[in-house]
Scaffold this motif. Structure first.
Motif, PDB file in Angstrom:
ATOM      1  N   ASP A 187      51.132  12.005  -0.516  1.00 22.81           N
ATOM      2  CA  ASP A 187      52.692  12.917  -0.546  1.00 22.81           C
ATOM      3  C   ASP A 187      53.038  12.767  -1.984  1.00 22.81           C
ATOM      4  O   ASP A 187      53.637  14.462  -2.155  1.00 22.81           O
ATOM      5  CB  ASP A 187      54.055  12.294   0.373  1.00 22.81           C
ATOM      6  N   ASP A 191      49.679  16.307  -5.404  1.00 22.75           N
ATOM      7  CA  ASP A 191      50.071  17.681  -5.787  1.00 22.75           C
ATOM      8  C   ASP A 191      50.026  18.614  -6.856  1.00 22.75           C
ATOM      9  O   ASP A 191      50.625  17.610  -7.722  1.00 22.75           O
ATOM     10  CB  ASP A 191      51.697  17.929  -5.031  1.00 22.75           C
ATOM     11  N   GLN A 251      48.796  27.989  -2.229  1.00 21.78           N
ATOM     12  CA  GLN A 251      49.483  27.462  -2.516  1.00 21.78           C
ATOM     13  C   GLN A 251      51.252  27.823  -1.595  1.00 21.78           C
ATOM     14  O   GLN A 251      51.790  25.849  -1.011  1.00 21.78           O
ATOM     15  CB  GLN A 251      50.177  27.506  -3.654  1.00 21.78           C
ATOM     16  N   ARG A 272      50.156  25.432   1.709  1.00 25.17           N
ATOM     17  CA  ARG A 272      49.826  23.997   1.200  1.00 25.17           C
ATOM     18  C   ARG A 272      51.553  22.885   1.349  1.00 25.17           C
ATOM     19  O   ARG A 272      51.612  22.053   1.876  1.00 25.17           O
ATOM     20  CB  ARG A 272      48.754  23.254   0.452  1.00 25.17           C
ATOM     21  N   THR A 273      52.353  23.616   0.531  1.00 28.41           N
ATOM     22  CA  THR A 273      53.697  22.943   0.291  1.00 28.41           C
ATOM     23  C   THR A 273      54.653  22.904   1.356  1.00 28.41           C
ATOM     24  O   THR A 273      54.909  22.029   1.976  1.00 28.41           O
ATOM     25  CB  THR A 273      54.273  24.205  -0.660  1.00 28.41           C
ATOM     26  N   VAL A 283      52.921  23.098   4.331  1.00 33.57           N
ATOM     27  CA  VAL A 283      51.963  21.936   5.675  1.00 33.57           C
ATOM     28  C   VAL A 283      52.854  20.682   4.500  1.00 33.57           C
ATOM     29  O   VAL A 283      52.727  19.126   6.194  1.00 33.57           O
ATOM     30  CB  VAL A 283      51.020  22.372   5.581  1.00 33.57           C
ATOM     31  N   LYS A 284      52.652  20.059   3.344  1.00 37.64           N
ATOM     32  CA  LYS A 284      52.963  19.210   3.479  1.00 37.64           C
ATOM     33  C   LYS A 284      54.321  18.571   3.683  1.00 37.64           C
ATOM     34  O   LYS A 284      54.538  17.455   4.116  1.00 37.64           O
ATOM     35  CB  LYS A 284      53.298  18.887   1.888  1.00 37.64           C
ATOM     36  N   GLN A 307      55.006  17.654   7.450  1.00 38.35           N
ATOM     37  CA  GLN A 307      53.935  16.273   7.294  1.00 38.35           C
ATOM     38  C   GLN A 307      54.464  15.574   6.871  1.00 38.35           C
ATOM     39  O   GLN A 307      54.677  14.327   7.590  1.00 38.35           O
ATOM     40  CB  GLN A 307      52.508  16.567   6.640  1.00 38.35           C
ATOM     41  N   ASP A 326      49.099  15.418   2.995  1.00 38.81           N
ATOM     42  CA  ASP A 326      47.756  15.332   1.952  1.00 38.81           C
ATOM     43  C   ASP A 326      48.162  17.011   2.273  1.00 38.81           C
ATOM     44  O   ASP A 326      47.091  17.419   1.052  1.00 38.81           O
ATOM     45  CB  ASP A 326      46.742  14.896   2.253  1.00 38.81           C
ATOM     46  N   SER A 327      49.057  17.206   2.322  1.00 39.11           N
ATOM     47  CA  SER A 327      49.066  19.333   2.435  1.00 39.11           C
ATOM     48  C   SER A 327      47.899  19.642   3.379  1.00 39.11           C
ATOM     49  O   SER A 327      47.307  21.333   3.395  1.00 39.11           O
ATOM     50  CB  SER A 327      48.527  19.584   1.022  1.00 39.11           C
ATOM     51  N   TRP A 328      46.837  19.234   3.785  1.00 40.14           N
ATOM     52  CA  TRP A 328      45.631  19.814   4.976  1.00 40.14           C
ATOM     53  C   TRP A 328      46.010  20.325   6.164  1.00 40.14           C
ATOM     54  O   TRP A 328      46.481  18.801   6.655  1.00 40.14           O
ATOM     55  CB  TRP A 328      44.469  18.380   4.717  1.00 40.14           C
ATOM     56  N   MET A 340      60.240  19.242  -1.178  1.00 38.77           N
ATOM     57  CA  MET A 340      58.531  18.781  -1.936  1.00 38.77           C
ATOM     58  C   MET A 340      59.562  17.098  -2.170  1.00 38.77           C
ATOM     59  O   MET A 340      60.255  17.251  -2.689  1.00 38.77           O
ATOM     60  CB  MET A 340      57.906  18.657  -2.867  1.00 38.77           C
TER      61      MET A 340
END
Length: 410
Positions: free
Chosen positions: A244, A247, A363, A366-367, A369-370, A373, A381-383, A406
């Motif tokens: 986490d 980023d 971005q 990805r934010t 997704v993180k 997660q 890991d934003s993937w 975040m």
């Protein structure tokens, strides 16, 4: 380029665009010319440009249907940041050593950084585009998607003509109106192009010195490059890294990253200093890892695609002598496009703004997704992974409270 015929006018004027209250293109153009005059463009420049100020529906169609970066970072960079690409750029730096040295002295931008953008944008002038710039700009100005932006770009292009840098017939480029070997938008061309060969013109289409000096000026003054500081370095993160903390929005000192087990790829320790950096994982924890420094912001500002900006920064590091990045130990699993879009739709449904639902993980995506997660206790890991998608497809996935944020830097 000189001597090309002006484009033909559209066979019929398009219907009045909604954002201009139904105003016809001709009326819109008349108003835009008045605005240009009010901003100091001469009648002479307007008259010279007039044959090129015509509407082209095909440009608008291309803008609506433009393709975005669909490859993963390792695929894109394999083609664009290869050994051959780095060697070609090193040869350009040798061939134009005086201009590169002058640009570094005056602007503080290292030659590899300039050369990487030059190579990526136009293959050092080999791929400039073949379309007249002014019809592209004025057509996109009339269209509603980015009207205000392209009105400014059209006026900037007219100012370039007025200043005597380029004639309208010489303004040839890509469909979106970028100009020259570094593919500058006209506002950047007008504000940052410099005459480095001393011929009285800022010619980024044909003059290598002008391209080098102008690109350095834009990176230094437009993108706020920090003289003498790094931009991107490959590193290796341990499996137990707190993902986490990986980023671009989280900055830790190199000493802190070292404490968390991050090393250079060959195992050498990071400097034990307080220089801030972010851990960038363009393909998640199983892919390449980089420390992105303050200067990496210049790359994301030049092009906000993470794949492009990371490739440009990585190519610059290769030109500067860094070894090739370590390939992932196993192929990194990537969701197919339809599942990436589905994941974005599910993220929107629970309250995240991901921008356009297009399967491209920018971005915002990805934010989001993180954050999910973290919620599900997955490596953050934003993937985007099949496991996250399965969790989000599950029953009882609730909209998130507005305050979901975040994780903070530790």
């Amino acid at each position: 380029m000189p001597g090309q015929q002006p484009p033909a006018a559209a066979p019929r004027a398009p219907r009045g665009a909604a954002c201009h209250n139904g105003m016809s293109f001709d009326r819109f153009l008349a108003d835009l010319k008045q605005q240009a005059l009010a901003e100091g463009v001469s009648q002479r420049a307007l008259a010279e440009a007039a044959p090129y100020l015509v509407y082209d529906q095909s440009i608008v169609n291309r803008d609506r249907g433009q393709r975005v970066f669909g490859q993963v970072f390792t695929e894109f960079s394999r083609n664009r940041a290869s050994d051959g690409a780095a060697k070609n750029a090193q040869a350009r730096i040798r061939n134009h050593a005086a201009a590169f040295a002058r640009a570094e002295k005056e602007y503080g931008v290292p030659p590899p950084v300039i050369a990487a953008f030059w190579g990526l944008e136009s293959s050092f002038g080999a791929e400039l585009g073949k379309l007249h710039t002014l019809p592209s700009l004025v057509s996109l100005a009339y269209d509603c998607r980015r009207s205000e932006m392209f009105q400014k770009e059209t006026i900037a292009a007219l100012k370039i003509v007025d200043r005597g840098d380029l004639k309208p017939s010489e303004m040839i480029g890509s469909w979106a109106g970028e100009l020259g070997q570094a593919q500058f938008l006209p506002t950047h061309y007008f504000n940052y192009a410099v005459d480095y060969d001393g011929d009285g013109h800022r010619d980024m289409l044909r003059s290598a010195p002008d391209v080098i000096g102008s690109t350095a000026n834009y990176i230094a003054n437009g993108l706020k490059w920090r003289r003498g500081e790094p931009w991107l370095q490959e590193v290796r993160a341990p499996q137990n890294f707190p993902w986490d903390q990986a980023d671009l929005t989280i900055k830790l000192s190199r000493a802190k990253f070292a404490q968390l087990g991050v090393t250079y790829p060959d195992g050498r320790p990071l400097p034990n200093d307080d220089m801030p950096a972010s851990l960038l994982l363009p393909m998640g924890r199983a892919g390449p890892a980089f420390l992105a420094y303050a200067n990496f912001a210049a790359y994301t500002e030049w092009n906000n695609s993470l794949i492009y900006s990371t490739t440009a920064a990585y190519l610059a590091s290769r030109i500067a002598g860094a070894p090739p990045m370590r390939p992932p130990s196993a192929p990194v699993a990537q969701l197919p496009l339809n599942e990436l879009k589905e994941l974005q739709q599910l993220l929107v449904r629970v309250g995240f703004n991901v921008g356009k639902v297009d399967g491209v993980m920018g971005q915002l995506s990805r934010t989001a997704v993180k954050a999910m997660q973290v919620k599900y206790g997955l490596p953050a890991d934003s993937w985007p992974t099949a496991e996250l998608l399965a969790r989000m497809r599950g029953p009882g996935v609730q909209a998130q409270p507005a305050g979901l944020v975040m994780p903070a830097a530790r």
